[in-house]
Design a protein around this motif. Sequence first.
Motif, PDB file in Angstrom:
ATOM      1  N   ASP A 244       0.830  -1.210   0.000  1.00 28.64           N
ATOM      2  CA  ASP A 244       0.000   0.000   0.000  1.00 28.64           C
ATOM      3  C   ASP A 244       0.864   1.259   0.000  1.00 28.64           C
ATOM      4  O   ASP A 244       0.505   2.272  -0.606  1.00 28.64           O
ATOM      5  N   TYR A 245       2.000   1.208   0.690  1.00 31.20           N
ATOM      6  CA  TYR A 245       2.869   2.380   0.804  1.00 31.20           C
ATOM      7  C   TYR A 245       3.727   2.613  -0.439  1.00 31.20           C
ATOM      8  O   TYR A 245       4.212   3.719  -0.668  1.00 31.20           O
ATOM      9  N   ARG A 246       3.939   1.568  -1.207  1.00 28.80           N
ATOM     10  CA  ARG A 246       4.920   1.650  -2.295  1.00 28.80           C
ATOM     11  C   ARG A 246       4.658   2.818  -3.240  1.00 28.80           C
ATOM     12  O   ARG A 246       5.579   3.569  -3.584  1.00 28.80           O
ATOM     13  N   ALA A 247       3.408   3.007  -3.652  1.00 32.88           N
ATOM     14  CA  ALA A 247       3.103   4.090  -4.595  1.00 32.88           C
ATOM     15  C   ALA A 247       3.386   5.456  -3.992  1.00 32.88           C
ATOM     16  O   ALA A 247       3.825   6.376  -4.690  1.00 32.88           O
ATOM     17  N   PHE A 248       3.169   5.628  -2.689  1.00 28.93           N
ATOM     18  CA  PHE A 248       3.448   6.905  -2.038  1.00 28.93           C
ATOM     19  C   PHE A 248       4.946   7.198  -2.061  1.00 28.93           C
ATOM     20  O   PHE A 248       5.357   8.337  -2.279  1.00 28.93           O
ATOM     21  N   CYS A 270       5.450  -3.466  10.113  1.00 25.21           N
ATOM     22  CA  CYS A 270       5.768  -2.040  10.271  1.00 25.21           C
ATOM     23  C   CYS A 270       7.274  -1.804  10.320  1.00 25.21           C
ATOM     24  O   CYS A 270       7.748  -0.741   9.910  1.00 25.21           O
ATOM     25  N   ARG A 271       8.043  -2.787  10.762  1.00 22.96           N
ATOM     26  CA  ARG A 271       9.497  -2.684  10.647  1.00 22.96           C
ATOM     27  C   ARG A 271       9.906  -2.607   9.178  1.00 22.96           C
ATOM     28  O   ARG A 271      10.818  -1.853   8.811  1.00 22.96           O
ATOM     29  N   ARG A 272       9.250  -3.387   8.344  1.00 25.95           N
ATOM     30  CA  ARG A 272       9.572  -3.370   6.919  1.00 25.95           C
ATOM     31  C   ARG A 272       9.166  -2.048   6.277  1.00 25.95           C
ATOM     32  O   ARG A 272       9.883  -1.504   5.429  1.00 25.95           O
ATOM     33  N   ILE A 273       8.011  -1.534   6.675  1.00 28.81           N
ATOM     34  CA  ILE A 273       7.558  -0.237   6.150  1.00 28.81           C
ATOM     35  C   ILE A 273       8.539   0.859   6.546  1.00 28.81           C
ATOM     36  O   ILE A 273       8.878   1.726   5.733  1.00 28.81           O
TER      37      ILE A 273
END
Length: 385
Positions: A244-248, A270-273
Amino acid sequence: MSQSVDRIGRIECFPVLPRWLFVRVETDQGAIGWGEATLEGHGEAVIGAFEAVRDRLIGHDPDRIEDAWQLLHRLGFYRGGPVLLSAIAGVDQALWDIKARKLGVPVHQLLGGRVRDRLPVYAWIGGDRPADVAAAAAARQAQGFAAVKMNGTEDLDWLDSSARVDALVERLGQVRATGIDVGVDFHGRVHRPMARTILRAIEPLTPLFAEEIVLSDNVDVAAQLAGFTAVPLAWGERLYSRWDYRAFFERGAVDIVQPDLSHAGGISECRRIAAMAETYDVAFAPHCPIGPLALAACLHVGAATPNFAIQEVSMGIHYNAPSQDLTTLVRNPEMFAIEGGTMAVPSLPGLGVEIDEAAVRDMAKTPHRWRNPAWRGPNGDLREW
């Protein structure tokens, strides 16, 4: 003679006031860990998801945390989303709690160890419909906070009056005049036609960040706004995985990521994010307007994360009143003490939270049915809450 491998024997869920969902995992050899799978307004759906969690994990080795995470995420065929990843989050936190307690160390030691001694924190002021925020900011300063967060607007139309913008600037100015730092949460209530106007209006007041100025569904709009304003833009409470975060990240649409450790797959995801964010020079500031187990998990991840910036704390938040507060179900509330705008890195084994299990079980006998309010404009149209 080799020692027998411990196995997960029991997974329980406890819906407790004001709107939280605690998770308790117990092994056959009696090891116990706690996590939090709170998904505000959708607790019943997450409890339902635990039927599949139990089928997958009863009998699983609790030390194999990453394997358990992958098992739950990949073998359900339908991946992602707030319900499934909140269920995973609760189990993930509990398994980290079990493993660290067995080893007699705090969770952050298993994440590489701390990179700081204390963690900057902020607290909420005002409510869903903000008013008298200056006095609330002063009260937070007296509690030891150096930063706060406030709702920017009430329900807002797609194209609204300049008076609404002026009122926001006035409230924000009153808070800044107290000398405290302030982030502004817009809850996705602003739409594109108003977003640039609002960001330009608040920019001279140098807020810490603008959170969810538009809905995170609109990554293209987010990217346009990031190129328009000097206000740091924060997104993440409605993003649930690294995908989900990748595009941001790729669009340069975010300055501060705010994954919620009870929504976004727990400590492991969340560690990976956070690591992804670091490669884009983006700050990590976990979202956490919920309970003590979620906050403890955030503190451990923040302690071991180089690009951590600041932590949200739900102490005294308006959702908790009048029945409950952050430490009501905790036997060691001192772990959440505020000093100089910061909290100490947790030092006890596991997550470090000592839950009052008897109180949790008693409270869960009458499950909450928390729902956010339904807001409508003067013409009867539904508004973002």
